[in-house]
Design an enzyme around this catalytic site. Structure first.
Site, PDB file in Angstrom:
ATOM      1  N   SER A 558       0.441  -0.635   0.082  1.00  0.00           N
ATOM      2  CA  SER A 558      -0.552  -0.386  -0.360  1.00  0.00           C
ATOM      3  C   SER A 558       0.497   1.021   0.115  1.00  0.00           C
ATOM      4  O   SER A 558       2.214   1.846   0.523  1.00  0.00           O
ATOM      5  CB  SER A 558      -0.736  -0.321   1.078  1.00  0.00           C
ATOM      6  OG  SER A 558      -1.806   1.708   1.242  1.00  0.00           O
ATOM      7  N   TYR A 571      -2.879  -0.688  10.774  1.00  0.00           N
ATOM      8  CA  TYR A 571      -3.008  -1.255   8.988  1.00  0.00           C
ATOM      9  C   TYR A 571      -1.450  -0.571   8.508  1.00  0.00           C
ATOM     10  O   TYR A 571      -1.282  -1.478   7.640  1.00  0.00           O
ATOM     11  CB  TYR A 571      -4.211   0.081   8.353  1.00  0.00           C
ATOM     12  CG  TYR A 571      -4.105  -0.728   7.083  1.00  0.00           C
ATOM     13  CD1 TYR A 571      -4.572  -2.298   6.107  1.00  0.00           C
ATOM     14  CD2 TYR A 571      -3.843   0.569   5.957  1.00  0.00           C
ATOM     15  CE1 TYR A 571      -5.077  -2.098   5.304  1.00  0.00           C
ATOM     16  CE2 TYR A 571      -3.689  -0.245   4.536  1.00  0.00           C
ATOM     17  CZ  TYR A 571      -4.184  -1.041   4.028  1.00  0.00           C
ATOM     18  OH  TYR A 571      -4.333  -1.387   3.161  1.00  0.00           O
TER      19      TYR A 571
END
Length: 681
Positions: A558, A571
């Site tokens: 990501s 996350y």
């Protein structure tokens, strides 16, 4: 076409589909059928007689009108006057093109003469196991008389072509009592005045042959069962098959990459446990359709089931070298100055007693069909040995067909392979969103795909949406569970023979500020994405290393792996962990030819299982926008002002795993429409 012509073609297609859909009648893409009828020539207005016959490469079970070749019978029968003999067979196939009526349809096959020259209105040529058993028996001619009387006539082996068509036409003309022939070493041909009559005669020959074998055959055609070669319990043999699969694929893929298929059907296991396994396997297959798919003979691992995996592997390495040397000697014995180059010396069939049969081809369908053909050959051997002695056609005849110029021309006409042809991919978290888009794209590029997901039903549904089981399968896998991860990798090995491409995509998102993030939140986030990626990479890398064919591992990380955003500690931290796994594994696995790269998406809202599961609402709240506007919000903060979709990430995955990027490893590719704060430095 007139109504009667439409009826003729419709009857031919219906008959073909019925016969071809039953493996007792013929094998996949094997055999051909035909019908004759009259039409009005649109140019001259004259009535002409046409032949509709299954074209080259088609399959009877799925035959459509586009798969038929349509020829003018007057022109085709005129070829008799210019035929120069068996040494010039190839000229006749080229001449069929000058007999075609109209345009479109399929290319005429080598068996066209068999159909056009026979006087009957409807002709079937098939490869039933029972018929080939009679055809390959040492006393096949006498057996044909014993089994069928005067209704079926024996024709000694002759290579398919124009002369064989002339031979069958003569039988039809001079034996009015006959309904068909047994073609020595090959198969059967039957005919009839109507489509129903031809089909009935075909079925009568097949069923009569089978009934004779059943009633007169030995109960032990393969001899006694050999101690130590009997089938292992199902779970044990599947586990052993999975452990062997990467090593066997390496053996089958030295000359070119192959996809595999595994079968532990009862008929196979019985043959592998018999005392006649070695001598019968050495004789090889007989029907041309069989050995064109299976090579002239298989590689047989003659070790008992008490041997260890390491002993199996060591012996297989020795046997492979011997097999290659033997195949090249076979090629050199028969090759002439105009023989096409050797097409590869690796086995297409590998037999492991107690475990099963591994078959190989350029794609899963080809591999599966090769296995089916060898199973047909086993049935043929059983039938022939039960009433006589199995006696396939001579090695020299097999070579003439395997390296026939017409076969080479067919291979040369095949389209170029797609970028991921013969590659086998496992994608985690692939029932939806980015994972599903990647799996779909890889399959479109020719890969075989295993869709792994926590929800097994959704995984299987996603696989079915991509294609049949020759293209994709779905499996349930919790990536935090080592046993389930290994089971998913084993599923890939058993379904497709190996593993080349792994995509670590499974994930979830917990969006909370530091003070609200619990220990359980942290552990769950890291179990799924840090530990899960590690477990999947570890299991997949072992299979790739055992294969020795290199490979690709891709992490869907990501932009958060390098960008610090608010309320996202668990996350973003785990994404940074994944990003560094890419670097670490790229450094470690390079010596094995395994490339490891990452993709850093951002703002992939549409189709995303993560966003739909509550992450979208939480991120929308953080940024103060409506959830349904979140994708537009992410797009507006990018340099390109474009929304990122799952398909854009799939594009990057397909690109980085293609041959064009064969020298790139350790790379992180941003797919975020341009987020300056996430630029890699």
């Amino acid at each position: 076409m007139t109504e009667s012509t439409n009826t003729t073609v419709a009857q031919l297609l219906a008959r073909s589909n019925r016969l071809g859909s039953d493996p007792r009648n013929t094998n996949y893409a094997g055999g051909n059928t035909s019908a004759k009828g009259h039409v009005t020539d649109p140019v001259t207005g004259d009535t002409v007689e046409l032949l509709w016959v299954k074209g080259s490469g088609g399959d009877l079970g799925t035959l459509t009108e586009n798969g038929l070749a349509t020829l003018r019978l007057d022109r085709m029968r005129s070829l008799v006057d210019v035929y120069r003999g068996v040494d010039h067979e190839d000229e006749m196939v080229a001449a069929f093109d000058y007999c075609l009526h109209g345009k479109g349809g399929a290319a005429p096959s080598i068996d066209t003469a068999m159909h056009g020259l026979v006087g009957a209105a409807h002709v079937d040529h098939l490869h039933p196991d029972s018929g080939i058993a009679i055809a390959t028996a040492a006393d096949g001619e006498q057996l044909t008389k014993n089994v069928f009387g005067e209704k079926v006539v024996w024709i000694p082996w002759r290579r398919p072509g124009f002369q064989l068509g002339l031979d069958i036409a003569e039988i039809h003309k001079t034996h009015p009592e006959a309904v068909g022939t047994i073609l020595g070493g090959h198969g059967i041909t039957a005919w009839g005045a109507s489509s129903d009559e031809a089909e009935a005669n075909s079925r009568w020959i097949i069923e009569t042959a089978q009934r004779y074998l059943d009633e007169n055959g030995s109960a032990t055609p393969f001899g006694e069962t050999v101690d130590g070669f009997t089938p292992l319990p199902v779970d044990e043999r599947r586990a052993r098959a999975a452990a062997l699969a990467p090593h066997l694929r390496r053996i089958a893929s030295r000359d070119r990459p192959m996809v595999g298929h595994f079968s532990d059907a009862d008929v196979v296991l019985e043959f592998l446990a018999s005392e006649k396994l070695a001598p019968l396997a050495e004789l090889g297959t007989s029907c041309p359709d069989h050995f064109l798919r299976t090579k002239v003979k298989p590689l047989v691992l003659e070790l008992p089931t008490s041997a260890t995996i390491d002993q199996y592997i060591a012996r297989l390495t020795e046997l492979h070298e011997a097999y290659r040397k033997d195949y090249l000697a076979y090629y050199n014995r028969h090759a002439t100055a105009d023989t096409p180059p050797v097409r590869g010396a690796d086995p297409a069939i590998i037999l492991v007693p107690g475990v099963g049969m591994f078959s190989y081809g350029k794609d899963k369908q080809t591999a599966r069909v090769a296995g089916e053909f060898y199973t047909n050959a086993v049935n043929v051997m059983r039938g022939a040995e039960s009433v006589s002695t199995y006696a396939p056609i001579d090695e020299s005849e097999k070579f003439r067909i395997e390296y026939w110029a017409l076969e080479e021309a067919k291979l040369q006409r095949m389209p170029a392979p797609r970028s991921h042809a013969s590659r086998i991919a496992l994608v985690t978290g692939a029932a939806s969103g980015i994972g599903r888009a990647i799996a779909t794209r890889l399959a479109a590029q020719g890969a075989c795909v295993v869709i792994a997901d926590l929800d097994g039903e959704k995984a299987r549904a996603a696989a079915e949406a991509i294609g049949n089981t020759d293209v994709a399968i779905g499996v349930q896998a919790d990536v935090t569970d080592s046993a389930q991860v290994h089971a998913a990798v084993d599923a890939a090995l058993l379904a497709f023979g190996g593993l080349d491409l792994l995509v670590n995509n499974a994930g979830l998102s917990i969006s909370k500020p530091l003070l609200d993030t619990t220990e359980q939140d942290w552990d769950l986030q890291h179990d799924v994405m840090a530990k899960g990626s590690f477990l999947v990479a570890q299991a997949g890398a072992k299979a790739m290393i055992d294969q020795g064919l290199g490979g690709d591992i891709v992490y869907i990380s990501s932009k958060n792996s390098v960008f610090a955003g608010p309320n996202n500690i668990a996350y973003s931290a785990v994404k940074a962990d994944q990003a560094h796994q890419v670097r670490l594994l790229a450094a470690e696995l390079g010596e094995h030819g395994i490339k490891v790269n990452g993709i850093n998406p951002d703002g992939v809202v549409r189709g995303s299982g993560i966003f739909a599961g509550g992450w979208g609402a939480k991120r929308a709240a953080v940024y103060g926008v409506d959830e349904e506007k979140l994708g537009e919000f992410y797009a507006q903060r990018t340099l390109l002002k474009r929304e990122v979709l799952p398909e854009h990430v799939a594009n990057a995955a397909a690109m980085i795993t293609s041959d064009e990027f064969s020298h790139t490893t350790g790379l992180h590719i941003p797919v975020d429409a341009g987020v300056a704060a996430a630029f890699l430095r």
